[in-house]
Scaffold this active site. Structure first.
Site, PDB file in Angstrom:
ATOM      1  N   LYS A  60      59.456  38.961  55.502  1.00 14.19           N
ATOM      2  CA  LYS A  60      58.095  39.058  54.965  1.00 14.19           C
ATOM      3  C   LYS A  60      57.647  37.788  54.286  1.00 14.19           C
ATOM      4  O   LYS A  60      58.415  37.019  53.742  1.00 14.19           O
ATOM      5  CB  LYS A  60      58.012  40.211  53.938  1.00 14.19           C
TER       6      LYS A  60
ATOM      7  N   LYS B  75      32.064  39.346  23.922  1.00 14.87           N
ATOM      8  CA  LYS B  75      32.893  38.194  24.257  1.00 14.87           C
ATOM      9  C   LYS B  75      34.103  38.501  25.152  1.00 14.87           C
ATOM     10  O   LYS B  75      34.353  37.753  26.107  1.00 14.87           O
ATOM     11  CB  LYS B  75      33.304  37.464  22.967  1.00 14.87           C
TER      12      LYS B  75
ATOM     13  N   SER C 130      36.938  40.659  15.037  1.00  9.13           N
ATOM     14  CA  SER C 130      36.815  39.987  16.342  1.00  9.13           C
ATOM     15  C   SER C 130      37.632  38.705  16.396  1.00  9.13           C
ATOM     16  O   SER C 130      37.719  38.070  17.455  1.00  9.13           O
ATOM     17  CB  SER C 130      35.346  39.691  16.668  1.00  9.13           C
TER      18      SER C 130
ATOM     19  N   THR D  68      31.728  40.617  65.150  1.00  7.77           N
ATOM     20  CA  THR D  68      30.863  41.565  64.445  1.00  7.77           C
ATOM     21  C   THR D  68      31.602  42.892  64.539  1.00  7.77           C
ATOM     22  O   THR D  68      32.289  43.146  65.541  1.00  7.77           O
ATOM     23  CB  THR D  68      29.461  41.680  65.085  1.00  7.77           C
ATOM     24  N   HIS D  69      31.490  43.718  63.523  1.00  8.20           N
ATOM     25  CA  HIS D  69      32.269  44.967  63.453  1.00  8.20           C
ATOM     26  C   HIS D  69      33.771  44.700  63.562  1.00  8.20           C
ATOM     27  O   HIS D  69      34.521  45.576  63.984  1.00  8.20           O
ATOM     28  CB  HIS D  69      31.846  45.958  64.545  1.00  8.20           C
TER      29      HIS D  69
ATOM     30  N   GLU E  42      45.508  38.252  47.855  1.00 10.20           N
ATOM     31  CA  GLU E  42      45.305  39.638  47.423  1.00 10.20           C
ATOM     32  C   GLU E  42      44.877  39.694  45.954  1.00 10.20           C
ATOM     33  O   GLU E  42      44.050  40.527  45.557  1.00 10.20           O
ATOM     34  CB  GLU E  42      46.585  40.452  47.625  1.00 10.20           C
TER      35      GLU E  42
ATOM     36  N   ASN F 206      24.501  36.192  12.582  1.00  5.94           N
ATOM     37  CA  ASN F 206      23.837  36.654  13.811  1.00  5.94           C
ATOM     38  C   ASN F 206      23.328  35.490  14.663  1.00  5.94           C
ATOM     39  O   ASN F 206      23.517  35.476  15.878  1.00  5.94           O
ATOM     40  CB  ASN F 206      22.689  37.614  13.464  1.00  5.94           C
TER      41      ASN F 206
ATOM     42  N   SER G 141      59.610  39.246  50.232  1.00  6.05           N
ATOM     43  CA  SER G 141      59.921  40.605  49.831  1.00  6.05           C
ATOM     44  C   SER G 141      61.373  40.652  49.394  1.00  6.05           C
ATOM     45  O   SER G 141      62.220  39.989  49.985  1.00  6.05           O
ATOM     46  CB  SER G 141      59.698  41.560  51.012  1.00  6.05           C
TER      47      SER G 141
ATOM     48  N   ASN H 139      54.199  37.425  52.092  1.00  4.36           N
ATOM     49  CA  ASN H 139      53.025  38.198  51.692  1.00  4.36           C
ATOM     50  C   ASN H 139      51.935  37.307  51.092  1.00  4.36           C
ATOM     51  O   ASN H 139      52.234  36.372  50.361  1.00  4.36           O
ATOM     52  CB  ASN H 139      53.435  39.263  50.658  1.00  4.36           C
TER      53      ASN H 139
HETATM   54  N1  ARG Z   1      31.779  38.961  14.627  1.00  5.42           N
HETATM   55  C1  ARG Z   1      30.375  39.178  14.874  1.00  5.42           C
HETATM   56  C2  ARG Z   1      30.118  39.152  16.386  1.00  5.42           C
HETATM   57  O1  ARG Z   1      30.924  38.660  17.088  1.00  5.42           O
HETATM   58  C3  ARG Z   1      29.544  38.122  14.220  1.00  5.42           C
HETATM   59  C4  ARG Z   1      28.201  38.578  13.810  1.00  5.42           C
HETATM   60  C5  ARG Z   1      28.305  39.599  12.751  1.00  5.42           C
HETATM   61  N2  ARG Z   1      27.066  39.890  12.178  1.00  5.42           N
HETATM   62  C6  ARG Z   1      26.915  40.931  11.393  1.00  5.42           C
HETATM   63  N3  ARG Z   1      25.756  41.150  10.894  1.00  5.42           N
HETATM   64  N4  ARG Z   1      27.874  41.767  11.156  1.00  5.42           N
HETATM   65  O2  ARG Z   1      29.116  39.636  16.855  1.00  5.42           O
END
Ligand code: ARG
Length: 460
Positions: free
Chosen positions: A284, A326, A24, A156-157, A291, A111, A278, A286
């Site tokens: 144009k 994430k 990660s 409206t509409h 958008e 964790n 454009s 735009n």
């Molecule tokens: N890279 C992990 C995450 O973003 C961190 C936690 C990992 N924990 C584990 N027991 N493997 O969730």
């Protein structure tokens, strides 16, 4: 070789695909500041509790400070073998201070560490969004104030319905943004509990002080259940849901600008700075920024959906699926920040073609309801019957090709003898909007009162 952080029982290193799917660090390096802040709070607490001795804690803290300076200067090194920001930092700490670095992870797990880092990050992200939304509200207020008397057709509409003022229309978006801010504030309040010290899932046998780390990191309190602490991503979902709704509002505003900028409407001239030309059609101009705001809302909603689906089947407590929490939050945040900035810039600089708006408000029989209301008020006629009489007046005006207020009195009296020339006072668009004095109505006096109140809300 096997992993230096957890490789004790592993004879062989990971397959290269495993390395890639597992890592990660390419995205969670964005948590580095939060990760270092969390580690510093943790080690200070460990020292205070006598779990790590003071000298070791000091070496760890100094090492973390140095790493922060390195990251600031050179960025976070992306080493897929080290998997994530937590291990990249700990491994660098070991290079800097040797085996003492290993004491940092006492009474902690990745964790609770990642849950803490991410909450800190989301909290900061919310503060950033709030600042942006306040800027958007200020821009809306300023333009609403300028245009509190500017009559435009209300729809409206998407059909001309009754005249309103441009100020009132813009203030509708102010109210939406006010609710968005309230949702982000709620999200922040719920995110304000610190999971650090929940350890892997069960808590820890070390005599830690979770209130101390929570306070050091600026959280209101520690979380109350260790399993929930490491498996909960509600704070990220709260953020994404608030972001979804905010982006939905931005998208509606963007959509109105797109329609209003079209030639048949011609209500606005979008600023050059937010438009493109454009390559083939020289005439144009735009509305690309608008958008893209509309488009980005779709992606932000996709991010919200992605995390909901990731979380919905997970048993307690931590599962690696949660590492996928994430990217959608980071993506949504970047898109939202850009969208807020773009819409704020457009609101500040757009040219409203108020003459054109007024002209269309006057040409669409938009004061028909005012005629019906007058018949009820002055003639004592039931509204349904008044509606019918007014319908005939509209048909007559349409046939004559004139607005309602230019129908001769003889024609109106031919439709209903109870009509007299006092009626002309209510048939202009200005009279119509001025009469809408009910709370929250479009009368310029009401709109100005709300603007003044809103300025107070914003402290300006
Ligand atoms: N890279 C992990 C995450 O973003 C961190 C936690 C990992 N924990 C584990 N027991 N493997 O969730």
């Amino acid at each position: 070789g096997s992993n230096s952080m957890w490789g004790g029982r592993f004879a062989a290193g990971p397959a290269s695909i495993m390395r890639e799917i597992n890592a990660s660090i390419p995205f969670d390096k964005r948590l580095w500041k939060q990760d270092i802040a969390g580690s510093k709070a943790h080690v200070a607490m460990l020292a205070k509790q006598g779990i790590v001795d003071g000298e070791d804690a000091q070496a760890i803290t100094e090492g973390l400070n140095r790493i922060a300076a390195e990251y600031e200067a050179d960025g976070v090194p992306v080493d897929l073998d080290l998997e994530d920001i937590h291990m990249v930092t700990e491994s660098r700490l070991a290079q800097l201070i040797g085996p003492t670095a290993g004491r940092l992870h006492t009474a902690r797990s990745r964790n609770d560490q990642v849950a803490t880092d991410f909450r800190l990050w989301v909290r900061d992200a919310i503060d950033e969004v709030q600042a942006g939304l306040i800027g958007l509200q200020r821009a809306l207020l300023a333009r609403a104030d300028e245009n509190a008397d500017a009559v435009m057709p209300g729809f409206t509409h998407l059909q001309s319905a009754q005249p309103v003022t441009l100020g009132h229309h813009l203030m509708a978006y102010y109210e939406m943004v006010r609710r968005d801010r309230s949702r982000f504030a709620d999200a922040r309040a719920r995110a304000d509990e610190c999971p650090l010290g929940a350890a892997a899932l069960a808590g820890t046998g070390f005599p830690i002080d979770r209130h101390a780390t929570a306070a050091a990191l600026g959280f209101a309190k520690p979380t109350d259940n260790s399993l929930d602490s490491v498996s909960d991503r509600d704070f990220a979902l709260d953020y994404l849901m608030a972001a979804t709704q905010a982006s939905l509002h931005l998208s509606r505003l963007a959509e109105e600008f797109i329609i209003w900028a079209s030639q048949p409407f011609g209500f606005v001239k979008l600023p050059d700075a937010y438009s493109t030309g454009s390559s083939i059609m020289p005439q144009k101009r735009n509305p690309d920024a608008a958008e893209l705001v509309r488009g980005h809302a779709g992606r932000i909603m996709g991010c919200m959906n992605a995390l909901c689906v990731t979380m919905k089947g997970l048993p307690l407590a931590y599962s690696k699926d949660m590492q996928d929490d994430k990217p959608p939050v980071f993506e949504a945040h970047d898109l939202l920040a850009l969208s807020i900035a773009a819409m704020t810039g457009m609101i500040e600089t757009v040219t409203f073609r108020t003459d054109r708006m007024r002209g269309l408000a006057e040409s669409g029989f938009a004061t028909a309801t005012d005629l019906a209301d007058w018949l009820v008020r002055e003639g004592g006629i039931p509204f349904r019957e008044a509606h019918h009489i007014t319908g005939r007046a509209v048909a007559a005006a349409e046939a004559a090709g004139v607005p309602l207020d230019q129908l001769p009195i003889a024609t109106l009296q031919g439709i209903d003898a109870r009509i007299d020339d006092r009626v002309y006072a209510v048939l202009t668009v200005d009279a119509s909007v001025a009469s809408r004095m009910s709370h929250g109505g479009t009368a310029p006096m009401q709109v100005r009162a709300r603007i003044a109140q809103a300025q107070e809300e914003l402290g300006s």
